[in-house]
Design a protein around this motif. Structure first.
Motif, PDB file in Angstrom:
ATOM      1  N   GLY A   5     -19.269  15.295  -3.006  1.00  0.00           N
ATOM      2  CA  GLY A   5     -18.211  16.221  -2.625  1.00  0.00           C
ATOM      3  C   GLY A   5     -17.055  16.172  -3.596  1.00  0.00           C
ATOM      4  O   GLY A   5     -17.129  15.625  -4.697  1.00  0.00           O
ATOM      5  N   ARG A   6     -15.949  16.751  -3.179  1.00  0.00           N
ATOM      6  CA  ARG A   6     -14.792  16.899  -4.054  1.00  0.00           C
ATOM      7  C   ARG A   6     -14.014  15.602  -4.253  1.00  0.00           C
ATOM      8  O   ARG A   6     -13.376  15.406  -5.283  1.00  0.00           O
ATOM      9  CB  ARG A   6     -13.858  17.969  -3.461  1.00  0.00           C
ATOM     10  N   GLY A   7     -14.044  14.731  -3.312  1.00  0.00           N
ATOM     11  CA  GLY A   7     -13.232  13.529  -3.378  1.00  0.00           C
ATOM     12  C   GLY A   7     -11.970  13.675  -2.550  1.00  0.00           C
ATOM     13  O   GLY A   7     -11.488  14.789  -2.310  1.00  0.00           O
ATOM     14  N   GLU A   8     -11.439  12.536  -2.138  1.00  0.00           N
ATOM     15  CA  GLU A   8     -10.334  12.553  -1.178  1.00  0.00           C
ATOM     16  C   GLU A   8      -8.964  12.352  -1.803  1.00  0.00           C
ATOM     17  O   GLU A   8      -7.955  12.517  -1.118  1.00  0.00           O
ATOM     18  CB  GLU A   8     -10.574  11.467  -0.120  1.00  0.00           C
ATOM     19  N   GLY A   9      -8.895  11.946  -3.051  1.00  0.00           N
ATOM     20  CA  GLY A   9      -7.595  11.692  -3.662  1.00  0.00           C
ATOM     21  C   GLY A   9      -7.761  11.196  -5.077  1.00  0.00           C
ATOM     22  O   GLY A   9      -8.880  10.962  -5.562  1.00  0.00           O
ATOM     23  N   LEU A  10      -6.646  11.042  -5.764  1.00  0.00           N
ATOM     24  CA  LEU A  10      -6.631  10.460  -7.102  1.00  0.00           C
ATOM     25  C   LEU A  10      -6.353   8.971  -6.955  1.00  0.00           C
ATOM     26  O   LEU A  10      -5.457   8.561  -6.210  1.00  0.00           O
ATOM     27  CB  LEU A  10      -5.561  11.134  -7.949  1.00  0.00           C
ATOM     28  N   LEU A  11      -7.097   8.139  -7.678  1.00  0.00           N
ATOM     29  CA  LEU A  11      -7.080   6.695  -7.436  1.00  0.00           C
ATOM     30  C   LEU A  11      -6.620   5.922  -8.658  1.00  0.00           C
ATOM     31  O   LEU A  11      -7.150   6.109  -9.765  1.00  0.00           O
ATOM     32  CB  LEU A  11      -8.484   6.222  -7.044  1.00  0.00           C
ATOM     33  N   TYR A  12      -5.613   5.058  -8.457  1.00  0.00           N
ATOM     34  CA  TYR A  12      -5.277   4.016  -9.426  1.00  0.00           C
ATOM     35  C   TYR A  12      -5.714   2.694  -8.828  1.00  0.00           C
ATOM     36  O   TYR A  12      -5.323   2.346  -7.705  1.00  0.00           O
ATOM     37  CB  TYR A  12      -3.776   3.961  -9.732  1.00  0.00           C
ATOM     38  N   LEU A  13      -6.477   1.942  -9.603  1.00  0.00           N
ATOM     39  CA  LEU A  13      -7.004   0.667  -9.121  1.00  0.00           C
ATOM     40  C   LEU A  13      -6.819  -0.371 -10.216  1.00  0.00           C
ATOM     41  O   LEU A  13      -7.413  -0.267 -11.293  1.00  0.00           O
ATOM     42  CB  LEU A  13      -8.495   0.829  -8.778  1.00  0.00           C
ATOM     43  N   GLY A  14      -5.961  -1.370  -9.980  1.00  0.00           N
ATOM     44  CA  GLY A  14      -5.756  -2.383 -11.014  1.00  0.00           C
ATOM     45  C   GLY A  14      -4.486  -3.176 -10.791  1.00  0.00           C
ATOM     46  O   GLY A  14      -3.824  -3.079  -9.752  1.00  0.00           O
ATOM     47  N   ARG A  15      -4.130  -3.960 -11.807  1.00  0.00           N
ATOM     48  CA  ARG A  15      -2.921  -4.767 -11.732  1.00  0.00           C
ATOM     49  C   ARG A  15      -1.690  -3.870 -11.759  1.00  0.00           C
ATOM     50  O   ARG A  15      -1.663  -2.850 -12.447  1.00  0.00           O
ATOM     51  CB  ARG A  15      -2.845  -5.759 -12.903  1.00  0.00           C
ATOM     52  N   LEU A  16      -0.686  -4.285 -11.004  1.00  0.00           N
ATOM     53  CA  LEU A  16       0.556  -3.517 -10.936  1.00  0.00           C
ATOM     54  C   LEU A  16       1.528  -4.069 -11.972  1.00  0.00           C
ATOM     55  O   LEU A  16       2.421  -4.856 -11.686  1.00  0.00           O
ATOM     56  CB  LEU A  16       1.144  -3.593  -9.528  1.00  0.00           C
ATOM     57  N   THR A  17       1.327  -3.639 -13.219  1.00  0.00           N
ATOM     58  CA  THR A  17       2.165  -4.091 -14.328  1.00  0.00           C
ATOM     59  C   THR A  17       2.573  -2.889 -15.159  1.00  0.00           C
ATOM     60  O   THR A  17       1.948  -1.830 -15.119  1.00  0.00           O
ATOM     61  CB  THR A  17       1.414  -5.090 -15.223  1.00  0.00           C
ATOM     62  N   GLU A  18       3.624  -3.079 -15.948  1.00  0.00           N
ATOM     63  CA  GLU A  18       4.118  -1.982 -16.776  1.00  0.00           C
ATOM     64  C   GLU A  18       3.082  -1.554 -17.796  1.00  0.00           C
ATOM     65  O   GLU A  18       2.864  -0.353 -18.023  1.00  0.00           O
ATOM     66  CB  GLU A  18       5.409  -2.400 -17.479  1.00  0.00           C
ATOM     67  N   GLU A  19       2.413  -2.537 -18.446  1.00  0.00           N
ATOM     68  CA  GLU A  19       1.473  -2.169 -19.501  1.00  0.00           C
ATOM     69  C   GLU A  19       0.258  -1.400 -18.975  1.00  0.00           C
ATOM     70  O   GLU A  19      -0.401  -0.668 -19.722  1.00  0.00           O
ATOM     71  CB  GLU A  19       1.007  -3.406 -20.281  1.00  0.00           C
ATOM     72  N   LYS A  20      -0.037  -1.546 -17.684  1.00  0.00           N
ATOM     73  CA  LYS A  20      -1.132  -0.779 -17.097  1.00  0.00           C
ATOM     74  C   LYS A  20      -0.737   0.675 -16.807  1.00  0.00           C
ATOM     75  O   LYS A  20      -1.556   1.461 -16.346  1.00  0.00           O
ATOM     76  CB  LYS A  20      -1.596  -1.440 -15.800  1.00  0.00           C
ATOM     77  N   GLY A  21       0.516   1.015 -17.057  1.00  0.00           N
ATOM     78  CA  GLY A  21       0.955   2.397 -16.904  1.00  0.00           C
ATOM     79  C   GLY A  21       1.372   2.768 -15.493  1.00  0.00           C
ATOM     80  O   GLY A  21       1.437   3.961 -15.166  1.00  0.00           O
ATOM     81  N   VAL A  22       1.688   1.798 -14.656  1.00  0.00           N
ATOM     82  CA  VAL A  22       2.057   2.096 -13.269  1.00  0.00           C
ATOM     83  C   VAL A  22       3.344   2.905 -13.213  1.00  0.00           C
ATOM     84  O   VAL A  22       3.437   3.904 -12.486  1.00  0.00           O
ATOM     85  CB  VAL A  22       2.176   0.788 -12.455  1.00  0.00           C
ATOM     86  N   ARG A  23       4.349   2.504 -13.980  1.00  0.00           N
ATOM     87  CA  ARG A  23       5.603   3.276 -13.974  1.00  0.00           C
ATOM     88  C   ARG A  23       5.380   4.667 -14.555  1.00  0.00           C
ATOM     89  O   ARG A  23       5.954   5.652 -14.067  1.00  0.00           O
ATOM     90  CB  ARG A  23       6.679   2.536 -14.766  1.00  0.00           C
ATOM     91  N   LEU A  24       4.567   4.765 -15.564  1.00  0.00           N
ATOM     92  CA  LEU A  24       4.250   6.069 -16.141  1.00  0.00           C
ATOM     93  C   LEU A  24       3.592   6.970 -15.096  1.00  0.00           C
ATOM     94  O   LEU A  24       3.924   8.156 -14.986  1.00  0.00           O
ATOM     95  CB  LEU A  24       3.321   5.891 -17.340  1.00  0.00           C
ATOM     96  N   LEU A  25       2.683   6.407 -14.322  1.00  0.00           N
ATOM     97  CA  LEU A  25       2.006   7.172 -13.284  1.00  0.00           C
ATOM     98  C   LEU A  25       2.992   7.633 -12.214  1.00  0.00           C
ATOM     99  O   LEU A  25       2.920   8.783 -11.739  1.00  0.00           O
ATOM    100  CB  LEU A  25       0.891   6.333 -12.661  1.00  0.00           C
ATOM    101  N   MET A  26       3.922   6.782 -11.834  1.00  0.00           N
ATOM    102  CA  MET A  26       4.921   7.191 -10.848  1.00  0.00           C
ATOM    103  C   MET A  26       5.768   8.350 -11.371  1.00  0.00           C
ATOM    104  O   MET A  26       6.058   9.303 -10.636  1.00  0.00           O
ATOM    105  CB  MET A  26       5.807   5.988 -10.489  1.00  0.00           C
TER     106      MET A  26
END
Length: 406
Positions: A218-239
């Motif tokens: 199917g289409r899927g239920e959402g967009l998923l980020y899965l990983g460490r919550l750090t700056e280098e992983k792009g978490v702030r960029l994603l926000m």
């Protein structure tokens, strides 16, 4: 010759803290299980960072002194190798309780060693090539003094010193005494060769991931980020990118985030003000597999050049398209417009545009996921990983180095 016969492999690894689940630990366990299932004998020589908390104060205080060299570990491992006589030693992480003394132990017992390079620790004291919000190569091909000056590890010059000493004192030992290095991407290999590592011993062997029980339907239920919550992983960029999308009406699908790390509190505060964001905290591996299978796309917005990216491979295995930063190993893993979409690293507006595009056309979204699945079957499946792994072992056994003893 070893071709065709079972091998005796000793795996050497320092496990990460369980509060910060590591992809390296998962790779080590999956490779060991794969080898055992194929009939090879697999032994373990491990330390666990979780054990540090229960150590007496003096022993705990001595840990930084043994990061560059742990003589008791050398003696213990050498004795084990002489008793067990494995065909090959496979070294993974040695920080902080093992140290590069494990390489000397292999030389003591005259057992060939290979090492998987999960990061950039051979050329960067912290292994990330990232500092102060940007990619940093100040120590690549040079002395690690810049890392000490900037306090790259835990924002502390004192805490960085053992890692810098480790790199400066042991770099040549690694490079001369290990028979083969497994790089997990061509991008990683290029950086290491450019820093002076012996090109003839660096082999590209991407990580494999198991075939998931559940694939996307199917289409899927959402967009998923899965990983460490750090700056280098792009978490702030994603926000930032998600805030831009919300300001323009959103995507009609939620952003789902799962993981743990130093940005936890910041992420919780941000998510609490967004009705289309769900932060799930740390999840089990089975739960994470289910989240991937139910996703419309997996987001990997790292602002540092990832050496691999397990979550990208896991998304491909489940037939889920990926939106990833266009640098490091992601350039190899994600074919832009074929298995997913790539955005310029650090560009929030471009990331937002890719997120919008990946869900705008369900037919194209499904085609991206199917192409990713085909790529997985060709390059990232367990059978392919086993073949490459055993071939690397056999090459190291047939053509071992002749290390100097010290």
């Amino acid at each position: 010759m070893t071709a065709g016969r079972p091998l005796h492999v000793l795996v050497v690894h320092n496990r990460y803290r369980s509060a910060q689940p590591s992809g390296e630990d998962r790779v080590v366990d999956q490779e060991a299980a794969l080898l055992a299932a194929a009939g090879h004998r697999v032994g373990r020589f491990e330390r666990r960072s979780d054990d540090i908390a229960g150590m007496p104060l003096l022993r705990k205080a001595a840990i930084p002194l043994r990061v560059p060299w742990n003589a008791p570990v050398r003696a213990e491992l050498a004795a084990l190798l002489r008793r067990e006589r494995p065909d090959i030693v496979h070294i993974h992480s040695t920080f902080p309780l093992l140290s590069p003394s494990v390489v000397a132990a292999c030389a003591d017992a005259r057992v060939p060693a290979v090492a998987t390079l999960h990061n950039y620790l051979m050329v960067c004291p912290t292994g990330t090539l990232y500092r102060a919000g940007r990619v940093c190569t100040d120590c690549v091909g040079a002395t690690p003094l810049p890392a000490v000056r900037h306090g790259c590890y835990r924002d502390s010059r004192l805490a960085t010193v053992p890692l810098a000493v480790n790199l400066a004192a042991n770099r040549r030992r690694w490079w001369s005494d290990v028979a083969r290095f497994f790089c997990i991407s061509a991008a990683q290999r290029d950086i290491l060769v450019g820093a002076g590592m012996p090109a003839d011993r660096l082999r590209v062997k991407p990580n494999f991931v198991p075939d998931p029980v559940e694939r996307r339907r199917g289409r899927g239920e959402g967009l998923l980020y899965l990983g460490r919550l750090t700056e280098e992983k792009g978490v702030r960029l994603l926000m930032t990118a998600w805030d831009e999308l919300r300001a323009r009406g959103g995507l009609g699908l939620p952003l789902v985030l799962a993981g743990a790390g130093p940005l936890h509190d910041e992420l919780v505060r941000w998510a609490s003000g967004c009705d289309d964001v769900r932060y799930l905290g740390l999840r089990t591996r089975d739960e994470c597999a289910g989240l991937i299978a139910r996703a419309a796309a997996v987001v990997a917005p790292s602002v540092w050049p990832e050496a691999f990216g397990l979550v990208v491979a896991e998304a491909m295995a489940a037939g889920v398209p990926v939106v990833a930063a266009g640098h490091g190993a992601f350039v190899e893993l994600v074919e832009d417009g074929v298995t997913g979409l790539r955005h310029p690293p650090g560009d929030a507006a471009s990331l937002a545009g890719c997120l919008r595009r990946v869900v705008a056309d369900p037919v194209r979204n499904a085609a991206l996921g199917l192409a990713g699945r085909r790529r997985y079957e060709r390059d990232l499946a367990p059978a392919v990983g086993l073949e490459r792994l055993v071939a690397g072992y056999e090459a190291a056994i047939a053509d071992p180095v002749r290390p100097g003893r010290s």
